[in-house]
Design an enzyme around this catalytic site. Structure first.
Site, PDB file in Angstrom:
ATOM      1  N   HIS A 398       1.002  -1.248   0.005  1.00 19.24           N
ATOM      2  CA  HIS A 398       0.059  -0.022   0.004  1.00 19.24           C
ATOM      3  C   HIS A 398       0.726   1.188   0.038  1.00 19.24           C
ATOM      4  CE1 HIS A 398      -3.676   1.967  -0.168  1.00 19.24           C
ATOM      5  NE2 HIS A 398      -4.636   1.491   1.027  1.00 19.24           N
ATOM      6  N   ASP A 402      -1.970   2.136  -4.569  1.00 19.95           N
ATOM      7  CA  ASP A 402      -3.288   2.678  -3.971  1.00 19.95           C
ATOM      8  C   ASP A 402      -4.310   1.601  -4.318  1.00 19.95           C
ATOM      9  OD1 ASP A 402      -1.956   5.014  -3.081  1.00 19.95           O
ATOM     10  OD2 ASP A 402      -2.605   6.026  -4.865  1.00 19.95           O
TER      11      ASP A 402
END
Length: 426
Positions: A398, A402
């Site tokens: 992450h 995204d």
């Protein structure tokens, strides 16, 4: 005595230490030059270490699991001469000149072996044992019970004071434990499992453990799961397998998923990348070097299909089969077990609706295959029809990918798999 001190050699470029996995020799063995004597684990693969001289092993330094720096003295070899292959140096040294023939020596242990106690005639009744009392039995009976994983407290004894004999143990095993239930007045009669085993985590399993800990503590994972309708793909796959040439491999789902992933990745290049946490550098690759997680007798390995984007489904299937076999046979090279830029993992054959795979450092994404099921769904006309469905799991770093970008990649993969003809278009 002429002694040779063997040092752990350099087993790979940049390797400064290695973990001992297995010694293939022991003290007293005669060794020859180039004979494999030791398996060690580096960061990338298991490596065979050959002997450098001829001689007899006098000392070994280090046990499986020990991490040894390159250049450490690990083996001492007497190079002045070795006994003839037919001689046993230990036996020759210990035996006096007038020793009896070997046949007589071998007969001695046979005399000491304990013969099963004779079955009593008529058969004695089991003696009741108070709850909590320790069962009485000879060391030999206890050893047999331990090896058979049987709790002696569940075995009725017919000997003096309820002593458990070999015959009692034989009867208990033959009855599948039912004698215990009848003698004890209730209960299932099944033997308790009391065995405990301690296993030192070494070699590939230790390396896997270290990598998993590092991946989970370093990478903030984001998971994304999507349902894929594989009905059309399964029809195509069945047709291709039925009409394939003899020299072509059987097609599974993985080659199609690999092809779909290769086509979808250019739109999400940060998922086909390496991220160097310490340097803060993301390296994105145009070519897809596809890692395929493979279960082997020695643990999980990830052989790599180089430039998967340049291969069709038949070539992907052939390379997948070749690398998987090499990994399972322990013959995969260091290059074949490194360099992947994104990984596929599959538990589909076993089952499972959803998985949350752990990213293979230093990659930024991993795709997981789950169980395929035939389930009812509504068609465009509102009718209930059977469809072949599978959940496709995925995990992303992450810090780099995204949530929106992760969804875009998986949705593009989904589109290719649900419309498989597009996989064969230019």
């Amino acid at each position: 005595m002429s002694e040779y001190r063997y040092k752990l050699p350099d087993v790979g470029e940049g390797v400064v230490e290695a973990e001992i996995v297995e010694w293939r020799i022991k003290v007293g063995d005669t060794v020859e030059e180039d004979q494999p004597i030791l398996d060690v684990m580096t960061d990338k693969a298991t490596v065979e270490v050959p002997c450098a001289v001829n001689g007899v092993v006098t000392k070994i330094v280090g046990e499986p699991g020990d991490v040894i720096p390159v250049g450490t003295e690990i083996l001492f070899i007497d190079t002045s001469g070795a006994p003839a292959p037919s001689e046993d140096p230990e036996e020759k040294e210990a035996a006096p000149k007038d020793e009896a023939p070997k046949e007589d020596k071998k007969a001695e242990p046979a005399k000491e072996e304990k013969k099963p106690e004779p079955k009593p005639e008529p058969k004695a009744e089991p003696v009741a044992r108070a709850e909590g009392d320790k069962p009485l039995a000879s060391p030999a009976v206890r050893q047999r019970a331990m090896e058979a994983d049987i709790d002696l407290a569940t075995v009725p004894g017919t000997g003096p004071a309820g002593r458990i004999t070999h015959t009692d143990l034989d009867d208990f095993i033959a009855a599948g434990g039912r004698l215990a239930a009848r003698a004890g007045g209730g209960g299932s009669g099944r033997a308790k499992r009391t065995g405990v085993e301690e296993q030192k985590i070494i070699g590939l399993r230790r390396k896997i453990a270290e990598n998993m800990v590092k991946a989970k503590t370093t990478i903030p994972h984001i998971a994304y799961v999507e349902e894929i309708d594989l009905t059309a793909l399964e029809d195509l796959r069945a047709h291709l397998n039925a009409t394939k040439r003899e020299d072509q491999p059987k097609l599974t789902l993985i080659p199609f998923l690999a092809a779909a992933l290769c086509r979808a990745l250019p739109k999400t290049p940060q998922a086909n990348a390496h991220y160097d946490t310490e340097a803060g550098i993301l390296t994105k690759y145009e070519g897809v070097h596809l890692g395929v997680a493979t279960a082997t007798p020695n643990g999980l390995m990830v052989p790599t299909i180089r430039h998967a984007e340049a291969l069709d489904v038949w070539e992907l299937a052939a390379e997948l089969g070749r690398l998987a076999k090499a990994a399972r046979d322990g013959k995969a090279t260091k290059d074949e077990l490194s360099g992947s830029t994104i990984t596929i993992t599959s538990l589909g054959a076993i089952g499972g609706l959803v998985t949350t795979p752990v990213i293979n450092l230093p990659e930024t994404a991993i795709i997981g295959v789950n169980k395929m099921q035939e389930l009812p769904r509504f068609d465009a006309g509102g009718r209930v029809v059977p469809r072949k469905l599978m959940n496709l799991s995925s995990s992303f770093d992450h810090r780099i990918v995204d949530g929106y970008e992760a969804a875009v990649l998986i949705q593009n993969v989904k589109a290719y798999l649900e419309n498989p003809a597009t996989l064969f278009m230019p």
